[in-house]
Design an enzyme around this catalytic site. Structure first.
Site: not given
Length: 361
Positions: A13, A107-108
């Site tokens: 993350d 983003d993760e």
């Protein structure tokens, strides 16, 4: 009889991704409270830097609220093409370690590194190397959680944020879950958290004390999920072909509304939140749905489908307002509004794994 290998799952993350990209690209923003979004009356915060978070600023918060909580807040307009480009760099790193990558957003992602492609000693070493390579190639920090299932890995990635990692080893999952507040659990949103609080369920330990029958009675089809995760159990595989069906957001007003302008402000805020997720996940849908819950708890929905996927925030906003206006004049107060974008375009990713395995820690 062959004993199934314990999975090695990493949840990576990025730390305050949008805001960190802006601070990276503009040194004048470093160390200052930054919100990605627009300081408009009907604007919504898409992301907040850690400096802004200390004032209580968070994503999906109305911009006017954010400015009240942090008068020195600096708003920066989003640059989604830049965020997507950085995300491609990050995901290219992931595929050096495994083909079993399940992106959740820009983003993760979950990574199944049960097969030890790089020959590293442990899954923790793998996560550490991935984070170092991300920092080297993008100038951004990432946090990671490492465990034997997805639920625990996602919980663990929050444990040492920012720029840290945490391992939940086999045999420790139930105790780890027991120590945390249930609001940290995936699948427990604000409404469910409030309901659990009324039932005296505050921590994972409280949740684990409840029977399956009780949880099914109180939470319906979600009951078995809550029963399992309270014990650190999650059988879901990392799915590189994961397809999300929709993105939705809703808000309950502090008082029932009849003023169209106030109702539309709420609808626009939800439309912006939905679009922010779609940009973050690089997802596009064709159907906009608006939900209205009236003061008497009756519910109405209005939908509109388009021939091609919607590709702008303004299109979502316009369709959402048009749909809510179809119930005017409101003969009752409006208690809640929600906006959902669905009929997503499917994106396929395939891959395999090699033979060698590694330990978690």
């Amino acid at each position: 009889m062959t004993v199934p290998a314990v999975r090695k799952i990493i949840h990576v993350d990025m730390d305050a991704f949008y805001a960190s990209v802006e601070q990276r690209d503009d040194p004048a923003l470093r160390g200052k409270p930054v919100a990605v979004g627009y300081a408009a009356k009907r604007g919504v915060v898409a992301a907040a830097s850690y400096e802004a978070r200390t004032f209580g600023v968070r994503s999906a918060m109305p911009s006017t609220t954010a400015m009240r909580q942090c008068p020195d807040l600096i708003f920066v307009p989003p640059r989604f093409e830049v965020y997507k480009a950085v995300s491609r760099q990050i995901h290219a790193i992931f595929t050096d370690y495994t083909n079993l990558v399940e992106p959740l957003s820009l983003d993760e992602a979950y990574l199944d590194v049960t097969a030890n492609r790089r020959g590293l000693a442990t899954a923790g070493d793998t996560a550490r190397e991935i984070r170092a390579r991300i920092l080297e190639s993008t100038g951004l920090t990432a946090s990671a959680g490492i465990s034997y299932n997805k639920f625990l890995a996602k919980l663990a990635s929050d444990q040492n944020k920012p720029n840290g990692q945490f391992v939940v080893a086999p045999g420790r999952g139930e105790a780890f879950a027991a120590s945390l507040p249930v609001k940290r659990f995936y699948g427990v949103g604000p409404v469910t958290e409030a309901r659990m609080t009324r039932l005296g369920i505050i921590t994972g330990a409280d949740l684990a004390r409840q029977s399956l029958a009780f949880l099914q009675r109180e939470f319906g089809k979600s009951g078995p999920w809550y029963h399992a995760i309270a014990r650190g159990e999650d059988d879901r595989p990392v799915n590189p072909n994961r397809e999300r069906k929709s993105s939705g957001s809703e808000t309950t007003f502090s008082e029932d509304l009849t003023d169209p302008a106030a109702i539309e402000t709420g609808v626009l805020a939800m439309a912006d939140e939905v679009w922010a997720w779609c940009e973050k996940a690089a997802a596009r849908g064709r159907t906009v749905t608006v939900k209205i819950k009236w003061a008497d708890f009756q519910q109405s929905t209005r939908s509109r489908s388009f021939a091609t996927p919607i590709d702008s925030a303004e299109a979502v906003r316009s369709a959402s307002v048009e749909l809510v206006r179809s119930v005017y004049p409101p003969m009752r107060g409006v208690r809640l509004v929600g906006v959902t974008l669905s009929n997503f375009s499917a994106a396929q990713v395939t891959g395999g794994v090699g033979p060698e395995q590694l330990s978690l820690t």
